[in-house]
Design a protein around this motif. Structure first.
Motif: not given
Length: 382
Positions: A29-43
């Motif tokens: 359960a301690q693995l839940v959260g703090n997920t990453p963010v990724l920049w999406i552009d093309r296409p």
């Protein structure tokens, strides 16, 4: 344009770069959260115009690990769920994984009521993780598979005194579970102008929007639904896509939070999923594809510098035999469907029955109900 630093801004990472060492989890359960963010552009948008994708597929089971743990924890705290008592709930898959994690964490047997649309791989995974999967075989004549599952949950609860159903469709703890996700987005991105979310039970759109508005009061929220979904006033019908849309009207949907809604068809979502995978090495299922399509449109059409956050609820692995299977997609008529550059537009959500990507800036509860509850529930043992 005001934007956060991206990897390309600094060049490739050196082999000698030292990333922070993550903490060691003592429980899953301690693995839940703090997920990453990724920049999406093309296409989906030209360079410099894109959106930030919150990768909830990096949780052990997906985005619904959050409400699974929170709803069960809160039920135990209030005395609604006694130690060792069974948990029984309807799910198309992802909440089932979250509740199974909660059952393991807190010591409760979990029964997931689903239907034949649940992928065999997910049935096997839930079983391997310790859950019991009970599948209904006939859809409800008006409420479809969801209502059939809910009726089966009621039967199982009646036969198991002390059992608890979290009722993800109406439990305010579902929405409250996403306040930490909103806090993560604020810490990662700061000011957020637009939030793009898929809508199913209504939990994550309501909870994230409420949390973000405390920091970004002018936030615009775009809801993403499936064709043949009744949530926003379209007629219910058979749906190929899982994880977004509904044949019923969940009480957790916060209609007042939305600035507009987009409906997306299966072939359009498949196109977006596959483009995400090919270009960004990050993709997911139906909800991810639909959200990416709409978030890309927002990035192309809104003023430069608009900071758009999109929530990707899961990863691709449970969809390898559907969304990413050419033979299956061809059989379903959703292979090689390229979406238009712009959605169709309707003035009212019930103006016509939509069959492809369509936008409406008028959002209302089709049942005319008062605003959803914002306080925790006080009952739940049935």
């Amino acid at each position: 344009m005001n934007h956060l630093p991206l990897l390309d801004d600094f060049g490739p990472l050196s082999p000698l770069s030292h990333a922070p060492v993550p903490a060691v989890a003592r429980r899953p359960a301690q693995l839940v959260g703090n997920t990453p963010v990724l920049w999406i552009d093309r296409p989906f948008a030209p360079p410099g115009r894109g959106f930030f994708a919150k990768l909830e597929g990096c949780n052990p089971g997906g985005i619904k690990d959050r409400p699974g743990l929170h709803m069960i924890g809160q039920a135990r705290r209030r005395g609604l769920l006694l130690p060792g008592a069974p948990v029984i709930e309807s799910s198309s898959g992802t909440l089932g994984l979250g509740l199974t994690l909660a059952g393991l964490t807190y010591g409760h047997p979990v029964t997931v009521v689903s239907d034949p649309g649940m992928e065999p791989s997910v049935v096997r995974l839930l079983t391997a993780l310790g859950a019991y999967v009970d599948q209904v075989q006939t859809p409800h004549p008006t409420g479809g598979w969801q209502e059939a599952r809910r009726e089966r949950v009621a039967e199982l609860l009646a036969a198991a005194p002390g059992a608890y159903c979290p009722d993800q469709y109406a439990n305010p703890d579902n929405a409250a579970a996403y306040r930490p996700l909103a806090a993560e987005l604020i810490a990662q991105l700061g000011q957020i102008d637009v939030l793009v979310c898929a809508v199913g039970t209504g939990g994550h759109s309501a909870g994230i929007a409420a949390g973000l508005r405390e920091h970004s009061p002018d936030l615009k929220v775009i809801g993403v639904d499936s064709v043949n979904s009744a949530i926003f006033g379209q007629p219910a019908g058979p749906r190929l896509m899982r994880g977004l849309g509904s044949s019923i009207h969940p009480a957790n949907v916060d209609y007042a939070a939305f600035s507009e809604v987009h409906w997306v068809a299966p072939g359009e979502a498949v196109w977006a999923c596959r483009r995400l995978a090919r270009r960004h090495y990050a993709s997911g299922g139906w909800s991810v594809g639909a959200v990416a399509l709409v978030a890309g449109w927002a990035a192309r059409t809104m003023p430069p510098g608009t900071r758009i956050a999109a929530v990707f609820p899961d990863g691709p692995f449970r969809y390898l035999e559907t969304v990413y299977n050419d033979a299956w997609c061809a059989e379903q008529g959703v292979l090689g469907v390229e979406p238009p550059e712009e959605p169709d537009e309707i003035a009212a959500p019930d103006e016509c029955t939509v069959t492809g990507w369509t936008r409406c800036s008028q959002v209302r509860d089709p049942l005319g109900r008062p605003q959803r509850r914002t306080t925790p529930r006080t009952a739940g043992v049935r």
